[in-house]
Design a protein around this motif. Structure first.
Motif, PDB file in Angstrom:
ATOM      1  N   HIS A 280       0.837  -1.209   0.000  1.00 54.60           N
ATOM      2  CA  HIS A 280       0.000   0.000   0.000  1.00 54.60           C
ATOM      3  C   HIS A 280       0.869   1.255   0.000  1.00 54.60           C
ATOM      4  N   HIS A 281       1.909   1.245   0.829  1.00 55.63           N
ATOM      5  CA  HIS A 281       2.838   2.384   0.896  1.00 55.63           C
ATOM      6  C   HIS A 281       3.456   2.651  -0.477  1.00 55.63           C
ATOM      7  N   LEU A 282       3.869   1.595  -1.163  1.00 51.73           N
ATOM      8  CA  LEU A 282       4.489   1.746  -2.481  1.00 51.73           C
ATOM      9  C   LEU A 282       3.492   2.240  -3.523  1.00 51.73           C
ATOM     10  N   PHE A 283       2.247   1.803  -3.416  1.00 51.85           N
ATOM     11  CA  PHE A 283       1.225   2.269  -4.358  1.00 51.85           C
ATOM     12  C   PHE A 283       1.063   3.788  -4.241  1.00 51.85           C
ATOM     13  N   ILE A 284       1.007   4.277  -3.013  1.00 46.85           N
ATOM     14  CA  ILE A 284       0.866   5.719  -2.798  1.00 46.85           C
ATOM     15  C   ILE A 284       2.106   6.459  -3.289  1.00 46.85           C
ATOM     16  N   LYS A 285       3.298   5.916  -3.049  1.00 48.76           N
ATOM     17  CA  LYS A 285       4.532   6.541  -3.537  1.00 48.76           C
ATOM     18  C   LYS A 285       4.524   6.636  -5.057  1.00 48.76           C
ATOM     19  N   TRP A 286       4.091   5.574  -5.709  1.00 47.64           N
ATOM     20  CA  TRP A 286       4.006   5.543  -7.181  1.00 47.64           C
ATOM     21  C   TRP A 286       3.036   6.612  -7.688  1.00 47.64           C
ATOM     22  N   LYS A 287       1.839   6.642  -7.148  1.00 50.85           N
ATOM     23  CA  LYS A 287       0.819   7.569  -7.637  1.00 50.85           C
ATOM     24  C   LYS A 287       1.127   9.023  -7.276  1.00 50.85           C
ATOM     25  N   TYR A 288       1.793   9.227  -6.166  1.00 52.13           N
ATOM     26  CA  TYR A 288       2.186  10.577  -5.762  1.00 52.13           C
ATOM     27  C   TYR A 288       3.204  11.137  -6.759  1.00 52.13           C
ATOM     28  N   ALA A 289       4.193  10.338  -7.130  1.00 49.91           N
ATOM     29  CA  ALA A 289       5.184  10.782  -8.116  1.00 49.91           C
ATOM     30  C   ALA A 289       4.525  11.009  -9.476  1.00 49.91           C
ATOM     31  N   GLU A 290       3.607  10.134  -9.847  1.00 48.38           N
ATOM     32  CA  GLU A 290       2.896  10.269 -11.122  1.00 48.38           C
ATOM     33  C   GLU A 290       2.081  11.563 -11.156  1.00 48.38           C
ATOM     34  N   ALA A 291       1.445  11.897 -10.027  1.00 50.55           N
ATOM     35  CA  ALA A 291       0.662  13.129  -9.954  1.00 50.55           C
ATOM     36  C   ALA A 291       1.559  14.358 -10.074  1.00 50.55           C
ATOM     37  N   PHE A 325      10.045  13.140 -12.229  1.00 54.39           N
ATOM     38  CA  PHE A 325       8.999  12.510 -11.433  1.00 54.39           C
ATOM     39  C   PHE A 325       8.357  11.350 -12.200  1.00 54.39           C
ATOM     40  N   LEU A 326       8.304  11.471 -13.523  1.00 54.39           N
ATOM     41  CA  LEU A 326       7.779  10.367 -14.324  1.00 54.39           C
ATOM     42  C   LEU A 326       8.684   9.144 -14.196  1.00 54.39           C
ATOM     43  N   LYS A 327       9.994   9.357 -14.225  1.00 57.42           N
ATOM     44  CA  LYS A 327      10.945   8.259 -14.049  1.00 57.42           C
ATOM     45  C   LYS A 327      10.810   7.660 -12.648  1.00 57.42           C
ATOM     46  N   GLU A 328      10.635   8.537 -11.653  1.00 54.69           N
ATOM     47  CA  GLU A 328      10.475   8.059 -10.276  1.00 54.69           C
ATOM     48  C   GLU A 328       9.218   7.207 -10.133  1.00 54.69           C
ATOM     49  N   SER A 329       8.149   7.639 -10.793  1.00 50.69           N
ATOM     50  CA  SER A 329       6.892   6.883 -10.707  1.00 50.69           C
ATOM     51  C   SER A 329       7.041   5.511 -11.360  1.00 50.69           C
ATOM     52  N   LYS A 330       7.791   5.445 -12.464  1.00 50.66           N
ATOM     53  CA  LYS A 330       8.026   4.153 -13.125  1.00 50.66           C
ATOM     54  C   LYS A 330       8.786   3.206 -12.203  1.00 50.66           C
ATOM     55  N   ARG A 331       9.795   3.735 -11.529  1.00 44.38           N
ATOM     56  CA  ARG A 331      10.587   2.898 -10.610  1.00 44.38           C
ATOM     57  C   ARG A 331       9.720   2.407  -9.453  1.00 44.38           C
ATOM     58  N   ALA A 332       8.928   3.316  -8.878  1.00 40.17           N
ATOM     59  CA  ALA A 332       8.058   2.935  -7.763  1.00 40.17           C
ATOM     60  C   ALA A 332       7.021   1.909  -8.206  1.00 40.17           C
ATOM     61  N   CYS A 333       6.533   2.056  -9.434  1.00 37.41           N
ATOM     62  CA  CYS A 333       5.554   1.118  -9.981  1.00 37.41           C
ATOM     63  C   CYS A 333       6.161  -0.277 -10.106  1.00 37.41           C
ATOM     64  N   GLU A 334       7.377  -0.331 -10.596  1.00 38.13           N
ATOM     65  CA  GLU A 334       8.043  -1.624 -10.765  1.00 38.13           C
ATOM     66  C   GLU A 334       8.265  -2.311  -9.422  1.00 38.13           C
ATOM     67  N   VAL A 335       8.678  -1.536  -8.413  1.00 38.13           N
ATOM     68  CA  VAL A 335       8.901  -2.110  -7.084  1.00 38.13           C
ATOM     69  C   VAL A 335       7.571  -2.568  -6.487  1.00 38.13           C
ATOM     70  N   PHE A 336       6.527  -1.757  -6.683  1.00 37.00           N
ATOM     71  CA  PHE A 336       5.192  -2.119  -6.200  1.00 37.00           C
ATOM     72  C   PHE A 336       4.737  -3.453  -6.786  1.00 37.00           C
ATOM     73  N   ASN A 337       4.846  -3.593  -8.095  1.00 40.20           N
ATOM     74  CA  ASN A 337       4.374  -4.816  -8.745  1.00 40.20           C
ATOM     75  C   ASN A 337       5.204  -6.043  -8.347  1.00 40.20           C
ATOM     76  N   ALA A 338       6.496  -5.831  -8.095  1.00 38.60           N
ATOM     77  CA  ALA A 338       7.374  -6.952  -7.748  1.00 38.60           C
ATOM     78  C   ALA A 338       7.181  -7.420  -6.316  1.00 38.60           C
ATOM     79  N   MET A 339       6.670  -6.530  -5.462  1.00 42.94           N
ATOM     80  CA  MET A 339       6.511  -6.897  -4.056  1.00 42.94           C
ATOM     81  C   MET A 339       5.364  -7.888  -3.890  1.00 42.94           C
ATOM     82  N   PRO A 340       5.592  -9.001  -3.183  1.00 44.90           N
ATOM     83  CA  PRO A 340       4.517  -9.981  -2.980  1.00 44.90           C
ATOM     84  C   PRO A 340       3.355  -9.366  -2.202  1.00 44.90           C
TER      85      PRO A 340
END
Length: 414
Positions: A280-291, A325-340
């Motif tokens: 959940h924390h990573l999802f918010i980090k991803w979407k915050y950077a995307e915004a 920030f777009l690059k940051e959101s991509k990185r956060a997205c990848e970590v989010f998806n990889a996390m079990p």
């Protein structure tokens, strides 16, 4: 959210069976579902038989329905544009709404009995960790949380692109987008009610023992997440509308930043690192950077409309910030998806798809144009401050229902 249903010492719990990664457009934790309790044993001597039987029947209905529905929530199925689903979710939501007025009689009219029942709930992702509490307000809080999560689950299903009627492409229809905004605001209304009117009823010392997914910071994060994703849909609609100005798009993007900023501040107050909590924390980090990428992009385009060297320099700085920030959101997205439990993105659509294509292109072209315009070497400007706009969308004004009339019989009985 396996870790969220546990106490801090158990925060890594995650019992989900390995399987195919599911598509996530909206983060939805594992549902917290009620376990059977014998109400007649604890309430039989203090409440009328009819009232105890009514409470038991309504709660048992939810126990059965939630156990059946929970496995489908984390494995949404994409339907075609002509198919409609969600009836089972709607039935469970209705069952919860039917239960609340009768339950509320226990905390308002049955004050002597409100702390007698050990209400037990378990997270579907961590079935080994049951959380019980002899406090009827805890039961009310758990019911509102489940109602909100069911709404988020429905929103996730609606935002998974579906094959269009012409079988030409996957897309999310405008009707589904508008419906999803209504569902998000409904979920936010349940959560806001829980924060404003239910949590304060639970004594502070008892509140410390609540499972982490009912912590105030998590509830607030989900509430602002719902608003943030609603604004994101609005931004996508504005991008598709020839009538929407750059100023409108910038305002929406800045409102979205504010929502995700508040969600981020709220979630960081809770000790979540592993399992569903960490996800959940990573999802918010991803979407915050995307915004922030979207907001700096539109702010940069508006600054570039100025006729001065300074405004053009600030525009370049804003567009470069958008790209970072777009690059940051991509990185956060990848970590989010990889996390079990592992997940994957649905096909891109709306603002995300548009900005992924436009931000790198416009950042590069604007920098090149201004470099040609101003031949002398420029000092790189810091990213300009984003405008501050109030968030226009608000949670639905959900209020706890009045106590069920069946409690009148109990009052006469006393």
């Amino acid at each position: 959210m396996g870790c969220l249903a546990s106490k801090p010492r158990d925060a890594g719990g995650n019992r989900r069976r390995p399987g195919t990664a599911v598509e996530v457009a909206v983060f939805v934790p594992g549902l917290r579902i009620p376990k059977s309790v014998d109400l007649s044993q604890t309430l039989g001597n203090s409440l009328s038989r009819n009232l105890v039987e009514r409470l038991s029947a309504l709660r048992t209905r939810i126990v059965v329905m939630a156990a059946q529905e929970a496995p489908t929530v984390t494995k949404p199925r994409r339907k075609t544009a002509t198919q409609h689903g969600g009836s089972s979710l709607a039935d469970l939501l209705q069952a919860l709404e039917d239960y609340l007025p009768v339950l509320l009689g226990l905390v308002k009219n049955g004050s002597q009995s409100k702390d007698k029942v050990q209400f037990v709930w378990v997270n579907q992702e961590d079935v080994a960790e049951e959380t019980g509490m002899a406090n009827a307000w805890y039961e009310v809080l758990s019911v509102l949380h489940l109602m909100a999560m069911l709404c988020l689950s429905e929103a996730n299903s609606l935002l998974l692109p579906k094959m269009s009627n012409d079988c030409y492409q996957l897309k999310v229809s405008e009707e589904d987008q508008r419906t999803t905004i209504d569902i998000f605001l409904k979920a936010a209304g349940y959560l806001d009610c829980a924060i404003q009117h239910v949590l304060p009823q639970i004594p502070p010392e008892t509140r410390e023992d609540l499972p982490l997914d009912l912590a105030e910071g998590v509830l607030r994060a989900f509430c602002m997440q719902a608003l943030g994703q609603s604004v994101d849909i609005q931004l996508g609609m504005a991008i598709d509308s020839p009538k929407a100005t750059l100023a409108v798009k910038r305002r929406l993007a800045c409102e979205m930043v504010k929502c995700w900023h508040q969600a981020h501040n709220s979630i960081t107050q809770v000790p979540l690192t592993d399992g569903w909590g960490g996800k959940h924390h990573l999802f918010i980090k991803w979407k915050y950077a995307e915004a922030k990428a979207a907001a700096y992009y539109y702010h940069g385009l508006i600054l570039d409309e100025g006729n001065t060297e300074k405004s053009h320099g600030m525009a370049i700085a804003a567009l470069q910030a958008a790209e970072e920030f777009l690059k940051e959101s991509k990185r956060a997205c990848e970590v989010f998806n990889a996390m079990p439990p592992t997940s994957r993105n649905p096909p891109l659509w709306g603002s995300a798809r548009y900005l992924l294509e436009k931000i790198p292109k416009d950042a590069s072209s604007k920098a090149r144009i201004n470099q040609d315009l101003y031949s002398h070497e420029r000092v790189l400007e810091p990213a300009p401050t984003l405008p501050d706009f109030a968030v226009a969308l608000k949670p639905d004004d959900y209020q706890l229902p009045p106590v069920d009339p069946s409690w009148n019989e109990q009052n006469d009985h006393q």
